[in-house]
Design a protein around this motif. Structure first.
Motif, mmCIF file in Angstrom:
data_model
loop_
_atom_site.group_PDB
_atom_site.id
_atom_site.type_symbol
_atom_site.label_atom_id
_atom_site.label_comp_id
_atom_site.label_asym_id
_atom_site.label_seq_id
_atom_site.Cartn_x
_atom_site.Cartn_y
_atom_site.Cartn_z
ATOM 1 N N LYS A 66 7.972 11.875 -7.978
ATOM 2 C CA LYS A 66 7.084 10.876 -8.579
ATOM 3 C C LYS A 66 7.088 9.660 -7.652
ATOM 4 O O LYS A 66 8.161 9.185 -7.275
ATOM 5 C CB LYS A 66 7.601 10.500 -9.958
ATOM 6 N N TYR A 67 5.905 9.226 -7.298
ATOM 7 C CA TYR A 67 5.781 8.086 -6.385
ATOM 8 C C TYR A 67 5.314 6.850 -7.149
ATOM 9 O O TYR A 67 4.522 6.955 -8.085
ATOM 10 C CB TYR A 67 4.783 8.406 -5.277
ATOM 11 N N TYR A 68 5.817 5.725 -6.716
ATOM 12 C CA TYR A 68 5.464 4.457 -7.351
ATOM 13 C C TYR A 68 4.802 3.546 -6.324
ATOM 14 O O TYR A 68 5.141 3.600 -5.130
ATOM 15 C CB TYR A 68 6.714 3.747 -7.882
ATOM 16 N N ARG A 69 3.896 2.709 -6.805
ATOM 17 C CA ARG A 69 3.333 1.680 -5.932
ATOM 18 C C ARG A 69 2.868 0.508 -6.781
ATOM 19 O O ARG A 69 2.593 0.660 -7.977
ATOM 20 C CB ARG A 69 2.198 2.229 -5.096
ATOM 21 N N LEU A 70 2.774 -0.636 -6.143
ATOM 22 C CA LEU A 70 2.297 -1.823 -6.855
ATOM 23 C C LEU A 70 0.803 -1.678 -7.102
ATOM 24 O O LEU A 70 0.069 -1.207 -6.228
ATOM 25 C CB LEU A 70 2.536 -3.068 -6.010
ATOM 26 N N GLY B 265 0.806 -1.224 0.000
ATOM 27 C CA GLY B 265 0.000 0.000 0.000
ATOM 28 C C GLY B 265 0.835 1.267 0.000
ATOM 29 O O GLY B 265 0.297 2.370 -0.134
ATOM 30 N N THR B 266 2.147 1.111 0.165
ATOM 31 C CA THR B 266 3.014 2.282 0.314
ATOM 32 C C THR B 266 3.355 2.905 -1.029
ATOM 33 O O THR B 266 3.530 2.203 -2.015
ATOM 34 C CB THR B 266 4.330 1.858 0.998
ATOM 35 N N HIS B 267 3.416 4.224 -1.035
ATOM 36 C CA HIS B 267 3.931 4.929 -2.213
ATOM 37 C C HIS B 267 5.419 5.144 -1.981
ATOM 38 O O HIS B 267 5.811 5.702 -0.959
ATOM 39 C CB HIS B 267 3.249 6.283 -2.372
ATOM 40 N N TRP B 268 6.207 4.709 -2.911
ATOM 41 C CA TRP B 268 7.667 4.820 -2.787
ATOM 42 C C TRP B 268 8.164 5.814 -3.814
ATOM 43 O O TRP B 268 7.676 5.812 -4.944
ATOM 44 C CB TRP B 268 8.354 3.494 -3.076
ATOM 45 N N TYR C 253 15.543 2.582 -12.295
ATOM 46 C CA TYR C 253 14.554 3.319 -13.090
ATOM 47 C C TYR C 253 14.127 2.591 -14.368
ATOM 48 O O TYR C 253 12.937 2.595 -14.686
ATOM 49 C CB TYR C 253 15.066 4.735 -13.363
ATOM 50 N N PRO C 254 15.046 1.957 -15.100
ATOM 51 C CA PRO C 254 14.554 1.175 -16.246
ATOM 52 C C PRO C 254 13.603 0.054 -15.821
ATOM 53 O O PRO C 254 12.635 -0.235 -16.507
ATOM 54 C CB PRO C 254 15.833 0.604 -16.863
ATOM 55 N N MET C 255 13.881 -0.560 -14.646
ATOM 56 C CA MET C 255 12.997 -1.624 -14.169
ATOM 57 C C MET C 255 11.626 -1.064 -13.828
ATOM 58 O O MET C 255 10.595 -1.649 -14.156
ATOM 59 C CB MET C 255 13.615 -2.287 -12.928
ATOM 60 N N LEU C 256 11.618 0.086 -13.172
ATOM 61 C CA LEU C 256 10.338 0.702 -12.808
ATOM 62 C C LEU C 256 9.541 1.064 -14.064
ATOM 63 O O LEU C 256 8.332 0.875 -14.112
ATOM 64 C CB LEU C 256 10.578 1.964 -11.965
ATOM 65 N N ALA C 257 10.259 1.595 -15.070
ATOM 66 C CA ALA C 257 9.576 1.968 -16.317
ATOM 67 C C ALA C 257 8.970 0.732 -16.979
ATOM 68 O O ALA C 257 7.845 0.777 -17.478
ATOM 69 C CB ALA C 257 10.564 2.648 -17.254
ATOM 70 N N ARG C 258 9.718 -0.383 -16.944
ATOM 71 C CA ARG C 258 9.215 -1.607 -17.564
ATOM 72 C C ARG C 258 7.992 -2.141 -16.803
ATOM 73 O O ARG C 258 6.991 -2.511 -17.395
ATOM 74 C CB ARG C 258 10.332 -2.657 -17.592
ATOM 75 N N GLN D 202 4.143 -2.587 -18.014
ATOM 76 C CA GLN D 202 3.455 -3.874 -17.923
ATOM 77 C C GLN D 202 2.232 -3.805 -17.015
ATOM 78 O O GLN D 202 1.511 -4.779 -16.885
ATOM 79 C CB GLN D 202 4.424 -4.950 -17.419
ATOM 80 N N GLY D 203 2.065 -2.681 -16.349
ATOM 81 C CA GLY D 203 0.888 -2.514 -15.499
ATOM 82 C C GLY D 203 1.066 -3.046 -14.092
ATOM 83 O O GLY D 203 0.105 -3.119 -13.339
ATOM 84 N N MET D 204 2.284 -3.419 -13.719
ATOM 85 C CA MET D 204 2.489 -3.934 -12.362
ATOM 86 C C MET D 204 2.645 -2.807 -11.355
ATOM 87 O O MET D 204 2.399 -2.994 -10.166
ATOM 88 C CB MET D 204 3.737 -4.823 -12.324
ATOM 89 N N VAL D 205 3.110 -1.688 -11.829
ATOM 90 C CA VAL D 205 3.380 -0.548 -10.946
ATOM 91 C C VAL D 205 2.655 0.666 -11.513
ATOM 92 O O VAL D 205 2.588 0.839 -12.726
ATOM 93 C CB VAL D 205 4.918 -0.298 -10.873
ATOM 94 N N SER D 206 2.110 1.467 -10.633
ATOM 95 C CA SER D 206 1.514 2.728 -11.093
ATOM 96 C C SER D 206 2.304 3.872 -10.471
ATOM 97 O O SER D 206 2.930 3.718 -9.422
ATOM 98 C CB SER D 206 0.045 2.802 -10.681
#
Lengths: 118, 296
Positions: A81-85, A32-35, A52-57, A61-65
């Motif tokens: 910019k925050y990322y989360r699953l 639930g955390t925004h990283w 960052y390339p992994m996050l972009a991929r 793929q829709g795994m991370v927003s």
């Protein structure tokens, strides 16, 4: 519905690598955390060029927003910019991590030190 | 500008350079994201000293730049062309460095007590290295020119046969300024002219040293090429100094990361997940990091 199905199909095509495993482990530990990127770098012990390339991929793929910070905590600091699953991303990540852990556990333990122990 | 400002500006410049390699539309967003992370690293209270924070920031930016370089590297013929261009520049620089070394050593070597003195041997070896590097540079430039000419001929032939030729992908934005590129081009041209002049002069000498029309023509060509090479090398020096001065001036003038645009959602092209993720995923408020709140 069709879009979701297509996304799920794409998500299952994730190739697990050691850095990705570390990233997913970090993200799954608190889904639930925004990283933000730098925090992920520190926690997962990854370099910026790997993360960052992994996050972009994963995002493609829709795994991370991702989401931009609406109001920075410190005035004058640019928004992060925050990322989360995503929900589906968390499910796929858990499944993949479990499969990887199973493979590691099933691998025969061999080595010069263990040769005479059995 | 103080010494403490140099590392953040260098890191910022590295990130800008890395984002220039990305396709249009993506570079701006990535630049905003990474510049924000850079600001966070530079103010991270978890990293003890200011110097360590600055080193970490430069490492962060250098990592991004390295990865962007790797990911956007051209392939196939374009890659071979780039490698050849770089090799030509390196060999030209090596030839010039060896030539300068010979010029510096020459007064010392001429005062040596005999021709077998070690300094004379060193000078000869460096001169030979300069010649080899110069010839290698010239060969690379000639082969690049031939490759370019042959590809043009092939394109023309295809056009005549009315075969549709796909447009090559647009290369990423150039990283070096026009002045810098001009300096490198004139430097390579100077070395090539010098080699052409040297070879023409030697051939003119070998064919009779002014006894025939051919030897006179070759000697004239050699002389002209030598003048052209000195002019090119002088121009390259001036342009190189101008390019370095411009880069330092821009680095000093760069006050900080560019002002971000209005914060909001990422463009749809960068956020495929937003369309498919459940609504509950979007509802959770953003967590504010403890280290953010502690900053003044």
């Amino acid at each position: 519905m069709l879009l979701n199905f297509a996304d799920i199909c794409r998500i299952t095509a994730v190739r697990m690598t050691r850095p990705l495993e570390r990233l997913l482990t970090t993200l799954v530990a608190d889904p639930g955390t925004h990283w933000y990127g730098y925090e992920l770098m520190k926690t997962a012990k990854l370099t910026s060029g790997t993360l960052y390339p992994m996050l972009a991929r994963l995002e493609e793929q829709g795994m991370v927003s991702s989401e931009w910070e609406r109001s920075p905590a410190v005035a004058g600091r640019p928004p992060r910019k925050y990322y989360r699953l995503t929900g589906e991303g968390a499910r796929v990540a858990r499944r993949r991590l479990a499969r990887t852990a199973g493979k590691v556990a099933a691998r025969p333990v061999t080595g010069p030190g263990l040769a005479g122990s059995s | 500008m103080t010494a403490w400002d140099l590392a953040p500006r260098l890191a910022s410049a590295l990130i800008t350079g890395a984002c220039m390699r990305l396709p249009e539309g993506r570079g701006g967003e990535r630049a905003r994201e990474w510049q924000a992370e850079l600001a966070a690293i530079l103010e991270d209270p978890a990293i003890g000293s200011r110097a360590r924070r600055q080193v970490r920031a430069v490492r962060f930016a250098a990592g991004q730049r390295r990865t962007m370089r790797r990911l956007t590297r051209p392939t196939g013929a374009e890659r071979a062309r780039q490698v050849a261009i770089r090799a030509a520049v390196v060999t030209a620089a090596a030839a010039i460095a060896c030539g300068v070394a010979v010029l510096l050593l020459d007064p010392v070597a001429s005062r040596a007590y005999s021709d077998s003195a070690p300094i004379v041997a060193v000078e000869i070896w460096i001169a030979m290295l300069a010649a080899v590097a110069g010839l290698a540079c010239t060969a690379l430039v000639i082969s690049l020119g031939l490759a370019r000419a042959s590809s043009r001929v092939r394109q023309r032939r295809r056009r005549r046969q009315s075969v549709s030729i796909p447009r090559p992908a647009r290369p990423p934005a150039r990283r070096m300024s026009r002045t810098g590129r001009a300096a490198l081009v004139t430097m390579v041209a100077g070395v090539v002219f010098l080699m052409v002049g040297g070879v023409a002069g030697m051939l003119g000498y070998a064919t009779g040293s002014g006894a025939s029309a051919a030897s006179t023509a070759l000697s004239d060509i050699g002389g002209l090429a030598a003048y052209a090479s000195w002019a090119s090398l002088g121009l390259a020096l001036i342009l190189g100094i101008a390019a370095i001065a411009r880069w330092l001036w821009r680095l000093a003038r760069h006050i900080g990361p560019p002002r971000p645009r209005q914060p909001g959602r990422a463009p749809a092209s960068m956020n495929l997940a937003a369309a498919s993720a459940p609504a509950a995923d979007q509802a959770a408020p953003l967590r504010v990091q403890p280290e953010d709140t502690s900053r003044g």
